[in-house]
Design a protein around this motif. Sequence first.
Motif, mmCIF file in Angstrom:
data_model
loop_
_atom_site.group_PDB
_atom_site.id
_atom_site.type_symbol
_atom_site.label_atom_id
_atom_site.label_comp_id
_atom_site.label_asym_id
_atom_site.label_seq_id
_atom_site.Cartn_x
_atom_site.Cartn_y
_atom_site.Cartn_z
ATOM 1 N N MET A 1 0.844 -1.194 0.000
ATOM 2 C CA MET A 1 0.000 0.000 0.000
ATOM 3 C C MET A 1 0.878 1.242 0.000
ATOM 4 O O MET A 1 1.793 1.384 0.815
ATOM 5 C CB MET A 1 -0.902 0.035 1.239
ATOM 6 N N LYS A 2 0.599 2.120 -0.954
ATOM 7 C CA LYS A 2 1.329 3.389 -1.019
ATOM 8 C C LYS A 2 0.406 4.413 -1.665
ATOM 9 O O LYS A 2 -0.153 4.161 -2.736
ATOM 10 C CB LYS A 2 2.614 3.233 -1.834
ATOM 11 N N LEU A 3 0.223 5.552 -0.996
ATOM 12 C CA LEU A 3 -0.685 6.555 -1.547
ATOM 13 C C LEU A 3 -0.342 7.932 -0.995
ATOM 14 O O LEU A 3 0.363 8.062 0.008
ATOM 15 C CB LEU A 3 -2.138 6.206 -1.206
ATOM 16 N N THR A 4 -0.868 8.945 -1.669
ATOM 17 C CA THR A 4 -0.711 10.330 -1.220
ATOM 18 C C THR A 4 -2.097 10.972 -1.132
ATOM 19 O O THR A 4 -2.929 10.785 -2.026
ATOM 20 C CB THR A 4 0.176 11.134 -2.193
ATOM 21 N N GLY A 39 -7.300 1.806 -6.277
ATOM 22 C CA GLY A 39 -7.452 2.831 -7.296
ATOM 23 C C GLY A 39 -7.214 4.212 -6.700
ATOM 24 O O GLY A 39 -6.218 4.456 -6.033
ATOM 25 N N ASP A 40 -8.160 5.124 -6.929
ATOM 26 C CA ASP A 40 -8.018 6.479 -6.395
ATOM 27 C C ASP A 40 -8.881 6.703 -5.162
ATOM 28 O O ASP A 40 -9.273 7.828 -4.856
ATOM 29 C CB ASP A 40 -8.358 7.515 -7.475
ATOM 30 N N ALA A 64 -2.258 -0.283 -4.500
ATOM 31 C CA ALA A 64 -3.343 -0.858 -3.704
ATOM 32 C C ALA A 64 -2.783 -1.679 -2.550
ATOM 33 O O ALA A 64 -1.660 -2.187 -2.600
ATOM 34 C CB ALA A 64 -4.233 -1.727 -4.587
ATOM 35 N N GLY A 65 -3.567 -1.799 -1.501
ATOM 36 C CA GLY A 65 -3.146 -2.575 -0.344
ATOM 37 C C GLY A 65 -3.964 -2.184 0.869
ATOM 38 O O GLY A 65 -4.850 -1.321 0.795
ATOM 39 N N ALA A 66 -3.677 -2.816 2.002
ATOM 40 C CA ALA A 66 -4.429 -2.540 3.226
ATOM 41 C C ALA A 66 -3.522 -2.669 4.430
ATOM 42 O O ALA A 66 -2.554 -3.445 4.432
ATOM 43 C CB ALA A 66 -5.611 -3.500 3.353
ATOM 44 N N GLU A 90 2.611 4.672 3.507
ATOM 45 C CA GLU A 90 3.231 3.534 2.830
ATOM 46 C C GLU A 90 3.414 2.384 3.817
ATOM 47 O O GLU A 90 3.965 2.556 4.905
ATOM 48 C CB GLU A 90 4.588 3.928 2.246
ATOM 49 N N LEU A 91 2.934 1.210 3.425
ATOM 50 C CA LEU A 91 3.080 0.005 4.237
ATOM 51 C C LEU A 91 4.395 -0.666 3.882
ATOM 52 O O LEU A 91 4.721 -0.831 2.695
ATOM 53 C CB LEU A 91 1.917 -0.956 3.977
#
Length: 372
Positions: A1-4, A39-40, A64-66, A90-91
Amino acid sequence: MKLTIERTALLHSLGHVQSVVERRNTIPILSNVLLEAKGDRLGLTATDMELAIVEQVAVDAGQAGAATVPAHTLYDIVRKLPDGAQVQLELSGDGQQTTIKAGRSRFQLATLPKEDFPATGSGDLPHQFPISATDLKGLIDRTKFAISTEETRYYLNGIYLHAFASGKQKALRAVATDGHRLARVEMPLPEGAENIPGVIIPRKAVNELRKLIEDTTGSVAVSLSDSRIRFAFDDVVLTSKLIDGSFPDYHRVIPTNNDKMLEVDRKTFRDAVDRVSTISSEKSRAVKLSLKSGLLTLSATSAEQGSATEELEVKYDGAAIDIGFNSRYLLDIADEIEGEGMQILLADSVAPTLMRDMADAQALYVLMPMRV
C-alpha cells in the motif's frame, strides 16, 4: 500500500471514524483503523464490535493494499501536520509498519494484520427506505436529550424508531424516555418503511450518526433488520447493532385528559426558568410553577442560597394550581421547541404534564412533576 492524500481530506475522514474507537481496549485490533487503498479511493473503517463506520475518500492514485494502524495516534499525527500538507502513507514490505511522511516529518506506526480486523458486514437487512438528512436531524435532535443513561434499564438507552398507523394517519415515530421525561417526534412515513419492526437505536450510534450528518443535505438510505441498522449517505456507511429489548408502551404515559391549558412565549419562559433556577439546590434543581388566571409565578428556594421569584403574564384561565419540575428538564424541552409559542397542558400537581410546540404538531413532550 502506497498513496498520497491531502491532509485536510484525511483529517476529515479520520475525525469521523476514530470517534468510534474506545480509548481503552482489551482487544488490540479494535484500537486500530483499517486503511484499504484501491485505485483512487481510500477506505477507512473503525469498529467497537457494536458500531462500525466506513468512509471513502479520494486519494492520488497509488499502490493498492491494506493496513491497520492505531486510530487515535494516526488522527493526532495528521491533526498536527500543517494545513495543505500532502500526506504519504506507505506500508512496509513485511507489513509490520506503516510510514507517514509529510514535508520533513516522518512517522512510523506499528501495524497489526488486516486479517485480524473484524468483518463489518451487516448481513441481510430486508427493510429499506430513504429519509432526508434534514428530517433525520429533526428526529434525533428533538428526542435524544430524553435518552436514559441508566444502564440497568438498557432498553431505554436509545431512540425507539417505528412506523405508526392510526386510521389514515401513517407516520415514522422516534421516541425516547428516561422515566422522568418523554419526547415523541413524528414525520410522514417514508415509502418503504410501512412494515419495519420497532427498533431501539443505541445512544452511541445516535450520537455518532448525528455528527456524521451535520453537513449532509441529501438523502440518507436506511436499511434494517430486527438486530441491525445501517445508514448510508455521501461516502459514509454507519452500521450498528440494535438494543435487544422491548421498549415500553409509551402511549400509556401520554396524558389525554389534561384540561388546564397554559400558553406562553417559549423564550420568555425559558429565560425566566433559567434565572430562577440559579437559586435551586444542585441536587433537586426544583422550580415551582404557580398558576392563576393570566399569571404564572416561577419560584425556587434553597436553604443555602435563598429564594427567587419571577412573574410572567400568560394565557391561562383555568383553576389555580401549584406544580414543581426539575428545571433542567424544563430547559431541555424548551430548547427543542422551535416555534415562538409553547403550550403546557396540566391535570394536577402530581400527574404527567404535556408540552407542545404551538407551531409544530409533530412533536410532543411529557414531563413528570416533582414535589417542591
